[in-house]
Write a protein that holds these residues in place. Structure first.
Motif, PDB file in Angstrom:
ATOM      1  N   PRO A  54      -3.536 -10.600  -8.214  1.00 24.07           N
ATOM      2  CA  PRO A  54      -2.445 -10.460  -7.241  1.00 24.07           C
ATOM      3  C   PRO A  54      -1.084 -10.678  -7.886  1.00 24.07           C
ATOM      4  CG  PRO A  54      -3.482 -12.608  -6.976  1.00 24.07           C
ATOM      5  CD  PRO A  54      -4.242 -11.889  -8.058  1.00 24.07           C
ATOM      6  N   LEU A  55      -0.088  -9.993  -7.351  1.00 21.71           N
ATOM      7  CA  LEU A  55       1.289 -10.236  -7.781  1.00 21.71           C
ATOM      8  C   LEU A  55       1.762 -11.499  -7.092  1.00 21.71           C
ATOM      9  CD1 LEU A  55       3.070  -6.803  -7.196  1.00 21.71           C
ATOM     10  CD2 LEU A  55       2.567  -7.867  -9.388  1.00 21.71           C
ATOM     11  N   LYS A  56       2.651 -12.228  -7.745  1.00 19.59           N
ATOM     12  CA  LYS A  56       3.269 -13.353  -7.046  1.00 19.59           C
ATOM     13  C   LYS A  56       4.176 -12.767  -5.972  1.00 19.59           C
ATOM     14  CE  LYS A  56       3.104 -17.291  -9.941  1.00 19.59           C
ATOM     15  NZ  LYS A  56       3.749 -18.009 -11.015  1.00 19.59           N
TER      16      LYS A  56
ATOM     17  N   GLY B  70      -4.413  -3.984  -3.416  1.00 16.52           N
ATOM     18  CA  GLY B  70      -5.059  -5.253  -3.771  1.00 16.52           C
ATOM     19  C   GLY B  70      -5.069  -6.202  -2.590  1.00 16.52           C
ATOM     20  N   SER B  71      -4.584  -7.423  -2.819  1.00 17.53           N
ATOM     21  CA  SER B  71      -4.574  -8.411  -1.737  1.00 17.53           C
ATOM     22  C   SER B  71      -3.413  -8.200  -0.770  1.00 17.53           C
ATOM     23  CB  SER B  71      -4.510  -9.812  -2.327  1.00 17.53           C
ATOM     24  OG  SER B  71      -3.307  -9.954  -3.057  1.00 17.53           O
ATOM     25  N   GLY B  72      -2.662  -7.126  -0.950  1.00 18.09           N
ATOM     26  CA  GLY B  72      -1.663  -6.736   0.049  1.00 18.09           C
ATOM     27  C   GLY B  72      -0.292  -7.370  -0.120  1.00 18.09           C
ATOM     28  N   THR B  73      -0.005  -7.940  -1.291  1.00 18.09           N
ATOM     29  CA  THR B  73       1.266  -8.660  -1.448  1.00 18.09           C
ATOM     30  C   THR B  73       2.477  -7.769  -1.163  1.00 18.09           C
ATOM     31  OG1 THR B  73       0.101  -9.725  -3.269  1.00 18.09           O
ATOM     32  CG2 THR B  73       2.362 -10.392  -2.905  1.00 18.09           C
ATOM     33  N   LEU B  74       2.503  -6.551  -1.756  1.00 21.27           N
ATOM     34  CA  LEU B  74       3.669  -5.679  -1.548  1.00 21.27           C
ATOM     35  C   LEU B  74       3.771  -5.244  -0.088  1.00 21.27           C
ATOM     36  CD1 LEU B  74       3.278  -3.645  -4.846  1.00 21.27           C
ATOM     37  CD2 LEU B  74       5.407  -4.768  -4.159  1.00 21.27           C
TER      38      LEU B  74
ATOM     39  N   TYR C 133      -3.500   1.058   0.793  1.00 18.00           N
ATOM     40  CA  TYR C 133      -4.883   1.488   0.539  1.00 18.00           C
ATOM     41  C   TYR C 133      -5.403   0.764  -0.700  1.00 18.00           C
ATOM     42  CZ  TYR C 133      -3.596   5.656   3.313  1.00 18.00           C
ATOM     43  OH  TYR C 133      -3.174   6.507   4.291  1.00 18.00           O
ATOM     44  N   ASP C 134      -6.706   0.648  -0.777  1.00 12.39           N
ATOM     45  CA  ASP C 134      -7.316   0.185  -2.024  1.00 12.39           C
ATOM     46  C   ASP C 134      -8.748   0.698  -2.045  1.00 12.39           C
ATOM     47  OD1 ASP C 134      -6.444  -2.235  -4.183  1.00 12.39           O
ATOM     48  OD2 ASP C 134      -8.578  -1.716  -4.123  1.00 12.39           O
ATOM     49  N   ALA C 135      -9.229   0.999  -3.248  1.00 11.23           N
ATOM     50  CA  ALA C 135     -10.585   1.541  -3.367  1.00 11.23           C
ATOM     51  C   ALA C 135     -11.648   0.445  -3.228  1.00 11.23           C
ATOM     52  CB  ALA C 135     -10.733   2.232  -4.722  1.00 11.23           C
TER      53      ALA C 135
ATOM     54  N   ARG D 250      -9.471   3.163   0.674  1.00  9.89           N
ATOM     55  CA  ARG D 250      -9.298   4.580   0.357  1.00  9.89           C
ATOM     56  C   ARG D 250      -9.032   4.754  -1.141  1.00  9.89           C
ATOM     57  NH1 ARG D 250      -6.056   9.270   3.463  1.00  9.89           N
ATOM     58  NH2 ARG D 250      -6.641   8.112   5.318  1.00  9.89           N
ATOM     59  N   GLU D 251      -9.684   5.721  -1.702  1.00 11.10           N
ATOM     60  CA  GLU D 251      -9.502   6.085  -3.115  1.00 11.10           C
ATOM     61  C   GLU D 251      -8.153   6.770  -3.303  1.00 11.10           C
ATOM     62  OE1 GLU D 251     -10.243   6.992  -6.243  1.00 11.10           O
ATOM     63  OE2 GLU D 251     -11.704   5.375  -6.347  1.00 11.10           O
ATOM     64  N   LEU D 252      -7.546   6.566  -4.443  1.00  8.86           N
ATOM     65  CA  LEU D 252      -6.275   7.230  -4.738  1.00  8.86           C
ATOM     66  C   LEU D 252      -6.393   8.752  -4.584  1.00  8.86           C
ATOM     67  CD1 LEU D 252      -3.357   7.053  -5.796  1.00  8.86           C
ATOM     68  CD2 LEU D 252      -4.295   7.203  -8.100  1.00  8.86           C
ATOM     69  N   ALA D 253      -7.536   9.322  -4.964  1.00 15.16           N
ATOM     70  CA  ALA D 253      -7.714  10.782  -4.875  1.00 15.16           C
ATOM     71  C   ALA D 253      -7.556  11.279  -3.436  1.00 15.16           C
ATOM     72  CB  ALA D 253      -9.094  11.156  -5.413  1.00 15.16           C
TER      73      ALA D 253
ATOM     74  N   ALA E 215       3.325   1.504  -6.446  1.00 10.84           N
ATOM     75  CA  ALA E 215       1.970   1.215  -6.919  1.00 10.84           C
ATOM     76  C   ALA E 215       2.021   0.200  -8.055  1.00 10.84           C
ATOM     77  CB  ALA E 215       1.300   2.493  -7.398  1.00 10.84           C
ATOM     78  N   ASN E 216       1.082  -0.694  -8.017  1.00 16.73           N
ATOM     79  CA  ASN E 216       0.893  -1.691  -9.090  1.00 16.73           C
ATOM     80  C   ASN E 216      -0.525  -1.491  -9.613  1.00 16.73           C
ATOM     81  OD1 ASN E 216       0.084  -5.228  -8.803  1.00 16.73           O
ATOM     82  ND2 ASN E 216       0.754  -4.144 -10.635  1.00 16.73           N
ATOM     83  N   PRO E 217      -0.699  -0.426 -10.434  1.00 24.43           N
ATOM     84  CA  PRO E 217      -2.049  -0.149 -10.927  1.00 24.43           C
ATOM     85  C   PRO E 217      -2.500  -1.197 -11.942  1.00 24.43           C
ATOM     86  CG  PRO E 217      -0.459   1.313 -11.957  1.00 24.43           C
ATOM     87  CD  PRO E 217       0.305   0.515 -10.945  1.00 24.43           C
TER      88      PRO E 217
HETATM   89  C1  LIG Z   1      -3.290  -4.905 -10.125  1.00 25.10           C
HETATM   90  S1  LIG Z   1      -4.218  -4.722  -8.692  1.00 25.10           S
HETATM   91  C2  LIG Z   1      -3.015  -4.694  -7.405  1.00 25.10           C
HETATM   92  C3  LIG Z   1      -2.651  -6.082  -6.986  1.00 25.10           C
HETATM   93  C4  LIG Z   1      -1.755  -6.129  -5.782  1.00 25.10           C
HETATM   94  N1  LIG Z   1      -0.421  -5.638  -6.057  1.00 25.10           N
HETATM   95  C5  LIG Z   1      -1.736  -7.546  -5.236  1.00 25.10           C
HETATM   96  O1  LIG Z   1      -0.670  -8.155  -5.229  1.00 25.10           O
HETATM   97  O2  LIG Z   1      -2.786  -8.062  -4.864  1.00 25.10           O
HETATM   98  C6  LIG Z   1      -4.718  -3.061  -8.768  1.00 25.10           C
HETATM   99  C7  LIG Z   1      -5.552  -2.598  -7.600  1.00 25.10           C
HETATM  100  O3  LIG Z   1      -5.795  -1.216  -7.777  1.00 25.10           O
HETATM  101  C8  LIG Z   1      -7.048  -0.920  -7.158  1.00 25.10           C
HETATM  102  N2  LIG Z   1      -7.522   0.372  -7.665  1.00 25.10           N
HETATM  103  C9  LIG Z   1      -7.953   0.658  -8.913  1.00 25.10           C
HETATM  104  N3  LIG Z   1      -8.328   1.954  -8.994  1.00 25.10           N
HETATM  105  C10 LIG Z   1      -8.109   2.507  -7.771  1.00 25.10           C
HETATM  106  C11 LIG Z   1      -8.266   3.809  -7.228  1.00 25.10           C
HETATM  107  N4  LIG Z   1      -8.751   4.806  -7.971  1.00 25.10           N
HETATM  108  N5  LIG Z   1      -7.925   4.021  -5.950  1.00 25.10           N
HETATM  109  C12 LIG Z   1      -7.426   3.008  -5.191  1.00 25.10           C
HETATM  110  N6  LIG Z   1      -7.271   1.743  -5.646  1.00 25.10           N
HETATM  111  C13 LIG Z   1      -7.595   1.507  -6.919  1.00 25.10           C
HETATM  112  C14 LIG Z   1      -7.892  -2.109  -7.538  1.00 25.10           C
HETATM  113  O4  LIG Z   1      -8.992  -2.233  -6.641  1.00 25.10           O
HETATM  114  C15 LIG Z   1      -6.911  -3.257  -7.473  1.00 25.10           C
HETATM  115  O5  LIG Z   1      -6.984  -3.930  -6.234  1.00 25.10           O
END
Ligand SMILES: C[S@@+](CC[C@H](N)C(=O)[O-])C[C@H]1O[C@@H](n2cnc3c(N)ncnc32)[C@H](O)[C@@H]1O
Length: 382
Positions: free
Chosen positions: A163-165, A205-209, A266-268, A294-297, A310-312
């Motif tokens: 997670p991001l702070k 991710g955990s939804g911080t943004l 969204y998050d996969a 949901r998948e990025l695709a 996005a914070n990949p």
């Molecule tokens: C670095 S974390 C994001 C953390 C988030 N900003 C937070 O504060 O919790 C990257 C996130 O990308 C998601 N992710 C990776 N590949 C993905 C994809 N193809 N589609 C959707 N989400 C994906 C991961 O499940 C992970 O939760």
């Protein structure tokens, strides 16, 4: 983050004066109310320190003497527990534990000589947190009015992998102009909710943004739900004033769903989605943002214009190299093909991976995620 923090401190919410960026911080002047406002309203700061004294401390004896010369009975009684957070840089006193011990001894000895009793030390959740910073043999002793780091807003009760702070997420959103764009749209004379920009985080991710974006949109003070601050047991604490400021903040919240922007995450990974939903609920923002597995695709645009952040994963903590390369390429394609009219922002700690996005960044900001130097890239999408 210093320029963003300086801007916050000068804002209407905090109203600080003499705001000056310093090394890893910002100094300002104001009243006790200003300090309370900074603790309540800063989305960027980690700590708010009240400096009591600065003096030369080339050795432990001078440190002891300097700390002892502060009138501690103005700040606490022997009944309060204390803890000392000591750090030094380019100084003779380099042993932080010893520095903290000397400081504590000086405070206890001084209070004992005046009030006959010494306060006890409690390293976790002390009543009064004292901060000492020695730079080039010059010590500054402060009371830590925040107590614990202000990035702890009190809504995160479940953690996913990376997670991001909360204050870093807020800084990203400020660089993206999210609060400014909302304010500009709302200030238009012919304002309609449809004019608000949308917000989308496709890998939340955990939804911080998402949560920080919703808190900004609802004008919720980041400290409104915090239970602990370092000033609550301080002798100069004015509880009526603090209550007034908190109540004012709560009554100014904008929780009208009809006037709210579209905010989506969204998050996969279903565990991330579950954590994000739970955090959203703790922030009392259920229904103000939509979170879905949901998948990025399968990510599509949700409005004609908005902010995509996005914070990949970038390999420091999560993800494997080949998969990540594909993911960054897909992020770029998604932005290009599906988000025309939007502004895109990608926050990553990997320069080589960022090149695979395949779009030319119109701006870049350097931000630190802990010790990792990261970049926020801005893309204009036509
Ligand atoms: C670095 S974390 C994001 C953390 C988030 N900003 C937070 O504060 O919790 C990257 C996130 O990308 C998601 N992710 C990776 N590949 C993905 C994809 N193809 N589609 C959707 N989400 C994906 C991961 O499940 C992970 O939760």
């Amino acid at each position: 983050m210093e320029p963003l923090l300086a801007e916050e401190l000068r804002s209407d919410k905090i109203r600080a004066s003499d705001v000056v960026e310093t090394r890893a911080g910002v100094s300002f002047k104001g009243t006790r109310e200003t300090a309370y406002r900074a603790c309540l309203w800063s989305r960027i700061a980690n700590r708010v320190l009240l400096p009591l004294k600065t003096f030369p401390a080339p050795n432990p004896e001078k440190l002891y003497g300097g700390v002892k010369s502060i009138r501690w009975s103005d700040h606490l009684t022997p009944k309060e527990t204390i803890a000392v957070d000591f750090s030094s840089s380019q100084s003779e006193i380099s042993h932080t534990h010893y520095g903290a011990l000397k400081t504590k001894d000086a405070i206890c000895d001084q209070l004992k000589s005046v009030q006959g009793e010494r306060p006890s030390v409690q390293t976790k959740n002390p009543d009064i947190q004292i901060n000492v910073y020695v730079l080039k043999d010059e010590a500054t002793v402060s009371i830590d009015l925040s107590g614990t780091s202000l990035h702890l807003r009190g809504y995160r009760d479940e953690n996913t992998a990376a997670p991001l702070k909360e204050n870093l997420a807020a800084a990203i959103l400020m660089h993206a102009g999210w609060p400014t764009k909302l304010a500009e749209a709302r200030a238009k004379p012919d304002f309609k909710p449809a004019m608000l920009p949308a917000f989308l985080d496709p890998m939340c991710g955990s939804g911080t943004l998402v949560i920080e974006a919703a808190m900004m949109a609802a004008q919720i003070a980041p400290g409104a739900e915090r239970k602990h601050f370092g000033f609550l047991k301080w002798r100069q604490h004015d509880s009526a004033l603090w209550k007034k400021i908190v109540n004012e903040a709560i009554s100014g919240e904008m929780r009208d769903k009809k006037l709210f922007p579209k905010i989506v995450g969204y998050d996969a990974d279903f565990r991330a989605v579950r954590a994000a939903l739970s955090n959203l609920e703790s922030a009392e923002l259920t229904g103000f943002a939509h979170i879905e597995k949901r998948e990025l695709a399968l990510c599509e645009s949700i409005a004609p214009c908005g902010i995509f952040v996005a914070n990949p994963p970038y390999g420091e903590r999560l993800g494997d190299e080949e998969q990540l390369q594909e993911l960054y390429g897909r992020l770029g394609d998604t932005l290009k093909q599906k988000f025309k009219g939007w502004e895109g922002y990608i926050f990553t700690g990997s320069e080589p991976l960022s090149k695979l996005i395949g779009l030319r960044a119109s701006r870049r900001y350097v931000l630190y995620n802990g010790a990792i130097e990261c970049r926020l890239f801005k893309y204009e999408l036509y």
